[in-house]
Structure formats: structure tokens, C-alpha cells
Design an enzyme around this catalytic site. Structure first.
Site, PDB file in Angstrom:
ATOM      1  CG  HIS A   1      45.113 -80.668 -23.204  1.00  0.00           C
ATOM      2  ND1 HIS A   1      44.009 -81.192 -23.071  1.00  0.00           N
ATOM      3  CD2 HIS A   1      46.146 -81.001 -24.038  1.00  0.00           C
ATOM      4  CE1 HIS A   1      44.315 -80.921 -24.194  1.00  0.00           C
ATOM      5  NE2 HIS A   1      44.758 -80.701 -24.671  1.00  0.00           N
TER       6      HIS A   1
ATOM      7  CG  ASP B   1      43.100 -79.650 -20.280  1.00  0.00           C
ATOM      8  OD1 ASP B   1      43.016 -79.134 -21.191  1.00  0.00           O
ATOM      9  OD2 ASP B   1      42.622 -81.173 -20.644  1.00  0.00           O
TER      10      ASP B   1
ATOM     11  CB  SER C   1      43.360 -82.901 -27.553  1.00  0.00           C
ATOM     12  OG  SER C   1      43.866 -81.666 -27.676  1.00  0.00           O
TER      13      SER C   1
END
Length: 365
Positions: A302, A276, A153
């Protein structure tokens, strides 16, 4: 780039149709993570010599400090976590066991204010802070000769930017970046969508507001931060000015990894799901150098990639470190990412020093 003449082709991620929803993929994995391993914690100062930073190690074998300058030769895999992540995050736990099963050392290098240690300086989390990434790797390079990195991330954005910004000076020999918002402006817009804002913003925003309020702030800053209801508001009010950016727009533009990907000289794998709900625009082959491999999956959400093992015995990948006891209690696992990471490192020439073990993973939490 790799020791193989064949393109990197990992096992595909193919969840059953009822598990393809990106929000299920993004939310459910934390409920199917293995218990955290017993980490060995080392605390060092950050790159500004202001805040304490936790390094949580899961050693493949005991590591002794060399008295004659020799470095540890067993590969070390370093994880740079996402926003509000830590060594306790579901993906950190799963990666720890998979890397350990390959015979590699594993460590989570926490960012400022994470891992249970509050920031004590004027700055804390900055998704473009490549100096902090380099500093962490410098600390580790004092003891480990062969370092490889994983970023997730926002931590993945920082690592990817580092790989392109530092080029041949990077201190890791290869890297994998997962679910990274390498174009932070489009990611911010994506997070403004109704579902993403309603589902994820409170989960991410409330903890960082709490941490920010623990800093030495003016009353105007306190009032503004308390009024923020979007992450982009918080970035405009706090993150950008605290880290020397003119605005959230300047922060997103300057901190994004995308413009640097064409300069990467070491092997880098970018993994992202087309569904995502966080990351916005992703890199295309024209955006990256020849050292970068792009792996876009149709599903996965995600940092999700939750799999389901059906009753007919369609087995997990042989490199999975999920043990028999776990398979009796859950048909779900989150091992696709760890398996793909280890497969990529094997592909670029990182030798496994032990066979994947069936007894290294604890039961699901």
C-alpha cells in the site's frame, strides 16, 4: 487520450524476492523518504466556508499574481493525500522532488483537519467528498492554466470518483490514482483481516479518534468513539452520520469511486498492487471507460513500491531524482511511483520544461 499511439508502458516494478512482502512494502518506505522540501503555504477556506485548508506549494519557479488575468502556464501537479496524510507524507515528499525535477509546479491540497490545521466545522474527512476536490481545483484554477492531479489511497478514491462524477466538467486535464480503495466495502473487509487489523488499525485509527474527540460532541458520541477498535466502527459512529450518510454501509457504497469509473472522460491512470493489504477489489477493464488506464503490479503493498539497488550497479531509472549523496547512504528508494506518474503525464502530453536534476533532493531522513 494521449499524444502517443503506443500503449502506456512504464518501467516494471520488480523488487528482489526478499522485499516482496506486502507489509514490508507498506511500512518501510517512510524510512527511506527524502527530507521534505521547503513548501510555500497558502491557507484558504473549504467548500463549506467553515474550516481552513492548507495548500503547500513547491514551486518550479516564482509565481507572480497576474494583474491582467493571465494564468500561469507551467503545469501544476496537485496531490490529494490519503487518510492522515499531508505534505510531509513519504509519497508527497518523493512526488514533490520528481515533479520539480520535471520543471512542474507541485502542491499538496490538504483535506479538512490535515496538514496541522484542525477542522473548525461540523465535518472533516470524507472519502467521497468530490465537492471538496472540485473546490480545491477551482481555487487553483484561478491562477494556474494547466492542472493535473494525483490521488493517493482514500484521497485517490475521492479523486477517481470526481473524475467520473464530474466527467467533462473536471478542472484537471489528467490524473493518476495510487493504491486507492475504489470499492470501499471490500476494503473495509480487507482491513478486518487479522494482520491488517493488528498492524495498521492502531496507526490509522488513533489519530482520527483524537481529532474527532476535539469536536463538539455529546457524551454518548464520546463514549462510542472511545470504544471503537476498528476503522469501520468509527465510520459507523462518526464519519457516516457527520457527513449525511445513513450508516457505514451507505457511506462505503455511496462514496466509492468504482461505479463512476465508466464515466471518466479525461486521462486517468489507476495504479494498484495485487498484494495491497488495504484496498479490496480493484477495477477491471470492464469497469472503466476508454480514458482509464489500469496498471496492476504483482507487488508494492500500500503506497509502497520500495526498490533496492544492488551492488552490481543496476542503476536507478534515469528520471530518478535521488542524488549521488543519497545513493551512498542507502540502496533503497521510493521513486518508482514518482517516475511512473511523471512518465504518464509525459505520455498524455504534459511537456517537461527542464531535465531531471541530480541536485534537487535532500538526503534521506
Amino acid at each position: 487520450m494521449s499524444t502517443s499511439t503506443k500503449p502506456f508502458s512504464p518501467a516494471p516494478f520488480k523488487p528482489p524476492f526478499w522485499l516482496t512482502n506486502p507489509h514490508l512494502q507498506s511500512i518501510l518506505p517512510k524510512f527511506f523518504a527524502p527530507k521534505a522540501p521547503t513548501y510555500r503555504r497558502v491557507v484558504e477556506k473549504d467548500s463549506l466556508d467553515e474550516s481552513d485548508i492548507a495548500y503547500d506549494f513547491y514551486d518550479a519557479h516564482p509565481v507572480e499574481v497576474s494583474k491582467n488575468g493571465e494564468l500561469e502556464q507551467t503545469p501544476l501537479i496537485v496531490l490529494f493525500h490519503g487518510m492522515e496524510g499531508s505534505s510531509d507524507s513519504h509519497y508527497a515528499r518523493a512526488l514533490a522532488y520528481q515533479m520539480h525535477a520535471q520543471g512542474w509546479h507541485f502542491v499538496v491540497a490538504h483535506f479538512r483537519s490535515c496538514g496541522g490545521i484542525p477542522a473548525s466545522g461540523t465535518v472533516f474527512y470524507n472519502a467521497g467528498d468530490t465537492d471538496e476536490v472540485h473546490h480545491a481545483l477551482q481555487n487553483l484554477r484561478e491562477q494556474y492554466a494547466n492542472i493535473y492531479a494525483v490521488g493517493v489511497s482514500l484521497g485517490g478514491n475521492a479523486l477517481a470518483k470526481y473524475m467520473g462524477e464530474y466527467e467533462d466538467k473536471v478542472l484537471c486535464k489528467g490524473a493518476v490514482v495510487i493504491s486507492a480503495p475504489v470499492d470501499m466495502s471490500s476494503a473495509a473487509i480487507t482491513m478486518h483481516s487479522f494482520l491488517s487489523h493488528r498492524i495498521y488499525t492502531p496507526y490509522l485509527l488513533n489519530p482520527i479518534i483524537k481529532k474527532a474527540l476535539a469536536n463538539d460532541l455529546t457524551q454518548d458520541e464520546i463514549n462510542s468513539i472511545k470504544a471503537a477498535n476498528r476503522i469501520s466502527d468509527f465510520d459507523d459512529i462518526f464519519t457516516a452520520p457527520r457527513h449525511g450518510y445513513r450508516s457505514k454501509n451507505d457511506y462505503y457504497h455511496t462514496a466509492s469511486a468504482m461505479p463512476y469509473l465508466r464515466n471518466v472522460t479525461h486521462p486517468l491512470l489507476l495504479i494498484s498492487a495485487k498484494d495491497d493489504p488495504f484496498i479490496g477489489f480493484t477495477a477491471t477493464p470492464n469497469d472503466v471507460s476508454e480514458s482509464v488506464t489500469i496498471l496492476d503490479t504483482d507487488h508494492g503493498g500500500h503506497i509502497g513500491y520500495l526498490r533496492y539497488r544492488s551492488d552490481n550497479g543496476q542503476a536507478k531509472n534515469k528520471s530518478s531524482v535521488t542524488d549521488d549523496k543519497e545513493s551512498k547512504t542507502s540502496k533503497f528508494d521510493i521513486n518508482w511511483i514518482p517516475e511512473t506518474v511523471s512518465a504518464y503525464f509525459n505520455w498524455i502530453g504534459v511537456a517537461s520544461t527542464s531535465e531531471p536534476s541530480q541536485d534537487v533532493v535532500s538526503d534521506n531522513k
